[in-house]
Design a protein around this motif. Structure first.
Motif, PDB file in Angstrom:
ATOM      1  N   LEU A  49       0.835  -1.195   0.000  1.00  0.00           N
ATOM      2  CA  LEU A  49       0.000   0.000   0.000  1.00  0.00           C
ATOM      3  C   LEU A  49       0.877   1.254   0.000  1.00  0.00           C
ATOM      4  CD1 LEU A  49      -2.609   1.577   0.172  1.00  0.00           C
ATOM      5  CD2 LEU A  49      -2.742   0.978   2.605  1.00  0.00           C
ATOM      6  N   LEU A  50       1.902   1.263   0.830  1.00  0.00           N
ATOM      7  CA  LEU A  50       2.809   2.421   0.857  1.00  0.00           C
ATOM      8  C   LEU A  50       3.538   2.566  -0.480  1.00  0.00           C
ATOM      9  CD1 LEU A  50       4.297   2.103   4.457  1.00  0.00           C
ATOM     10  CD2 LEU A  50       2.423   3.585   3.673  1.00  0.00           C
ATOM     11  N   GLU A  51       3.953   1.461  -1.077  1.00  0.00           N
ATOM     12  CA  GLU A  51       4.622   1.512  -2.381  1.00  0.00           C
ATOM     13  C   GLU A  51       3.694   2.016  -3.479  1.00  0.00           C
ATOM     14  OE1 GLU A  51       6.178  -2.448  -2.835  1.00  0.00           O
ATOM     15  OE2 GLU A  51       7.602  -2.164  -1.187  1.00  0.00           O
ATOM     16  N   ALA A  52       2.406   1.849  -3.306  1.00  0.00           N
ATOM     17  CA  ALA A  52       1.431   2.332  -4.295  1.00  0.00           C
ATOM     18  C   ALA A  52       1.242   3.844  -4.207  1.00  0.00           C
ATOM     19  CB  ALA A  52       0.087   1.631  -4.089  1.00  0.00           C
ATOM     20  N   LEU A  53       1.549   4.445  -3.076  1.00  0.00           N
ATOM     21  CA  LEU A  53       1.226   5.862  -2.879  1.00  0.00           C
ATOM     22  C   LEU A  53       2.019   6.855  -3.732  1.00  0.00           C
ATOM     23  CD1 LEU A  53       0.262   6.293   0.858  1.00  0.00           C
ATOM     24  CD2 LEU A  53      -1.183   6.300  -1.160  1.00  0.00           C
ATOM     25  N   PRO A  54       3.318   6.672  -3.984  1.00  0.00           N
ATOM     26  CA  PRO A  54       3.993   7.687  -4.808  1.00  0.00           C
ATOM     27  C   PRO A  54       3.322   7.950  -6.166  1.00  0.00           C
ATOM     28  CG  PRO A  54       5.630   6.404  -3.653  1.00  0.00           C
ATOM     29  CD  PRO A  54       4.285   5.736  -3.408  1.00  0.00           C
ATOM     30  N   PRO A  55       2.972   6.914  -6.952  1.00  0.00           N
ATOM     31  CA  PRO A  55       2.270   7.228  -8.202  1.00  0.00           C
ATOM     32  C   PRO A  55       0.873   7.800  -7.986  1.00  0.00           C
ATOM     33  CG  PRO A  55       2.562   4.846  -7.976  1.00  0.00           C
ATOM     34  CD  PRO A  55       3.314   5.497  -6.860  1.00  0.00           C
ATOM     35  N   VAL A  56       0.212   7.375  -6.911  1.00  0.00           N
ATOM     36  CA  VAL A  56      -1.108   7.944  -6.594  1.00  0.00           C
ATOM     37  C   VAL A  56      -0.956   9.428  -6.303  1.00  0.00           C
ATOM     38  CG1 VAL A  56      -2.991   7.958  -4.902  1.00  0.00           C
ATOM     39  CG2 VAL A  56      -2.141   5.781  -5.812  1.00  0.00           C
ATOM     40  N   LEU A  57       0.027   9.786  -5.477  1.00  0.00           N
ATOM     41  CA  LEU A  57       0.237  11.184  -5.109  1.00  0.00           C
ATOM     42  C   LEU A  57       0.690  12.028  -6.296  1.00  0.00           C
ATOM     43  CD1 LEU A  57       1.838  10.599  -1.624  1.00  0.00           C
ATOM     44  CD2 LEU A  57      -0.354  11.717  -2.073  1.00  0.00           C
ATOM     45  N   SER A  72       3.941  -5.626  14.642  1.00  0.00           N
ATOM     46  CA  SER A  72       5.393  -5.776  14.622  1.00  0.00           C
ATOM     47  C   SER A  72       6.071  -4.995  13.498  1.00  0.00           C
ATOM     48  CB  SER A  72       5.761  -7.259  14.509  1.00  0.00           C
ATOM     49  OG  SER A  72       5.371  -7.780  13.254  1.00  0.00           O
ATOM     50  N   GLN A  73       5.339  -4.615  12.471  1.00  0.00           N
ATOM     51  CA  GLN A  73       5.931  -3.932  11.321  1.00  0.00           C
ATOM     52  C   GLN A  73       5.816  -2.408  11.370  1.00  0.00           C
ATOM     53  OE1 GLN A  73       7.528  -5.787   8.639  1.00  0.00           O
ATOM     54  NE2 GLN A  73       7.464  -7.093  10.453  1.00  0.00           N
ATOM     55  N   ARG A  74       5.237  -1.871  12.422  1.00  0.00           N
ATOM     56  CA  ARG A  74       4.960  -0.428  12.433  1.00  0.00           C
ATOM     57  C   ARG A  74       6.207   0.419  12.196  1.00  0.00           C
ATOM     58  NH1 ARG A  74       1.128   3.300  16.243  1.00  0.00           N
ATOM     59  NH2 ARG A  74       1.794   5.286  15.359  1.00  0.00           N
ATOM     60  N   ALA A  75       7.262   0.200  12.927  1.00  0.00           N
ATOM     61  CA  ALA A  75       8.472   1.018  12.766  1.00  0.00           C
ATOM     62  C   ALA A  75       9.039   0.884  11.356  1.00  0.00           C
ATOM     63  CB  ALA A  75       9.520   0.637  13.807  1.00  0.00           C
ATOM     64  N   CYS A  76       9.062  -0.327  10.815  1.00  0.00           N
ATOM     65  CA  CYS A  76       9.558  -0.543   9.449  1.00  0.00           C
ATOM     66  C   CYS A  76       8.692   0.189   8.432  1.00  0.00           C
ATOM     67  CB  CYS A  76       9.585  -2.029   9.117  1.00  0.00           C
ATOM     68  SG  CYS A  76      10.728  -3.002  10.095  1.00  0.00           S
ATOM     69  N   LEU A  77       7.383   0.162   8.637  1.00  0.00           N
ATOM     70  CA  LEU A  77       6.464   0.817   7.704  1.00  0.00           C
ATOM     71  C   LEU A  77       6.579   2.338   7.788  1.00  0.00           C
ATOM     72  CD1 LEU A  77       3.449  -1.580   8.212  1.00  0.00           C
ATOM     73  CD2 LEU A  77       4.846  -1.371   6.130  1.00  0.00           C
ATOM     74  N   GLU A  78       6.736   2.868   8.992  1.00  0.00           N
ATOM     75  CA  GLU A  78       6.952   4.318   9.131  1.00  0.00           C
ATOM     76  C   GLU A  78       8.248   4.726   8.448  1.00  0.00           C
ATOM     77  OE1 GLU A  78       4.559   5.375  13.225  1.00  0.00           O
ATOM     78  OE2 GLU A  78       6.597   4.589  13.413  1.00  0.00           O
ATOM     79  N   ASP A  79       9.285   3.901   8.596  1.00  0.00           N
ATOM     80  CA  ASP A  79      10.560   4.153   7.927  1.00  0.00           C
ATOM     81  C   ASP A  79      10.394   4.090   6.411  1.00  0.00           C
ATOM     82  OD1 ASP A  79      13.464   4.553   8.024  1.00  0.00           O
ATOM     83  OD2 ASP A  79      13.595   2.483   7.296  1.00  0.00           O
ATOM     84  N   GLY A  82       8.898   7.199   5.019  1.00  0.00           N
ATOM     85  CA  GLY A  82       9.910   8.244   4.925  1.00  0.00           C
ATOM     86  C   GLY A  82      10.817   8.058   3.718  1.00  0.00           C
ATOM     87  N   LYS A  83      11.284   6.830   3.494  1.00  0.00           N
ATOM     88  CA  LYS A  83      12.165   6.538   2.353  1.00  0.00           C
ATOM     89  C   LYS A  83      11.468   6.779   1.023  1.00  0.00           C
ATOM     90  CE  LYS A  83      15.128   3.253   4.726  1.00  0.00           C
ATOM     91  NZ  LYS A  83      15.451   1.848   4.959  1.00  0.00           N
ATOM     92  N   LEU A  84      10.162   6.533   0.976  1.00  0.00           N
ATOM     93  CA  LEU A  84       9.398   6.737  -0.263  1.00  0.00           C
ATOM     94  C   LEU A  84       9.018   8.206  -0.466  1.00  0.00           C
ATOM     95  CD1 LEU A  84       7.038   3.621  -0.072  1.00  0.00           C
ATOM     96  CD2 LEU A  84       8.913   3.984  -1.716  1.00  0.00           C
ATOM     97  N   ILE A  86       6.755   9.913   1.251  1.00  0.00           N
ATOM     98  CA  ILE A  86       5.301  10.083   1.365  1.00  0.00           C
ATOM     99  C   ILE A  86       4.852  10.319   2.804  1.00  0.00           C
ATOM    100  CG2 ILE A  86       4.790   8.764  -0.730  1.00  0.00           C
ATOM    101  CD1 ILE A  86       4.118   6.372   1.145  1.00  0.00           C
ATOM    102  N   ALA A  87       5.800  10.505   3.711  1.00  0.00           N
ATOM    103  CA  ALA A  87       5.462  10.615   5.139  1.00  0.00           C
ATOM    104  C   ALA A  87       4.462  11.730   5.417  1.00  0.00           C
ATOM    105  CB  ALA A  87       6.727  10.811   5.971  1.00  0.00           C
ATOM    106  N   ASP A  88       4.479  12.818   4.641  1.00  0.00           N
ATOM    107  CA  ASP A  88       3.533  13.917   4.860  1.00  0.00           C
ATOM    108  C   ASP A  88       2.102  13.538   4.487  1.00  0.00           C
ATOM    109  OD1 ASP A  88       5.550  15.512   5.786  1.00  0.00           O
ATOM    110  OD2 ASP A  88       5.801  16.615   3.906  1.00  0.00           O
ATOM    111  N   ALA A  89       1.953  12.470   3.701  1.00  0.00           N
ATOM    112  CA  ALA A  89       0.631  12.059   3.237  1.00  0.00           C
ATOM    113  C   ALA A  89       0.128  10.807   3.947  1.00  0.00           C
ATOM    114  CB  ALA A  89       0.657  11.820   1.728  1.00  0.00           C
ATOM    115  N   VAL A  90       0.869  10.344   4.950  1.00  0.00           N
ATOM    116  CA  VAL A  90       0.499   9.120   5.666  1.00  0.00           C
ATOM    117  C   VAL A  90       0.519   9.390   7.164  1.00  0.00           C
ATOM    118  CG1 VAL A  90       1.103   6.712   6.125  1.00  0.00           C
ATOM    119  CG2 VAL A  90       1.551   7.685   3.867  1.00  0.00           C
TER     120      VAL A  90
END
Length: 168
Positions: A49-57, A72-79, A82-84, A86-90
């Motif tokens: 879902l996060l990987e889908a957001l850059p083209p959506v945005l 268990s994946q929250r920190a990895c997903l937040e990271d 940031g790497k993608l 899109i943190a301002d939109a999530v």
């Protein structure tokens, strides 16, 4: 009353549920809000879902995503957000009690479910009951309830590009 025989969830999860003011709190009153309400575990595909957001945005800069759930994946997903870039939109808002979910769903324009494997999805049913169009992955159980183009879009599992297509 006739309403006493209605499932209590259907009394709670409905299109006219009282919003919880999350859009205002986030300053997203004019944004197109997607919501995902699953635990943050690998099987639920939030990374796709996060990987889908850059083209959506890129196509819809007003889009934004609320991720309700923890795991268990929250920190990895937040990271990853940031790497993608899109943190301002999530916004990861953590666990939301079931009694508060109708108010959160009332805030959204679309429900998104990127799961890799699932049975009957209570989360999707709650979104349906609140009148939300759903973008969901093609796990077999989905087709018992979801009809492409009627209830929303069905996309390929583990495929961020197809998920972006479905969202758009």
């Amino acid at each position: 009353t006739a309403n006493k025989h209605v499932n209590p969830r259907l009394r709670r999860f409905r299109p006219d549920a009282t919003p919880m003011a999350m859009r205002r709190k986030l300053g997203w009153e004019r944004r197109t809000v997607l919501v995902a309400t699953r635990n943050l575990e690998p099987v639920y595909g939030t990374n796709f879902l996060l990987e889908a957001l850059p083209p959506v945005l890129k196509a819809r800069p007003d889009a934004a995503l609320i991720v309700a759930g923890d795991g268990s994946q929250r920190a990895c997903l937040e990271d990853l957000a940031g790497k993608l870039g899109i943190a301002d939109a999530v916004r990861f808002i953590g666990y939301v009690p079931n009694g508060d979910l109708p108010g959160l769903l009332a805030e959204a324009d679309y429900y998104v479910k990127a799961t890799i494997s699932d049975g009957t999805s209570r989360c999707m049913m709650e979104a349906f009951a609140c009148g939300l169009p759903c973008i969901v992955t093609d796990v077999p159980s989905i087709f018992e309830w979801m009809k492409e183009g009627v209830h929303g879009a069905v996309v390929r599992r583990s495929d961020g590009a197809d998920l972006a297509r479905g969202i758009l």
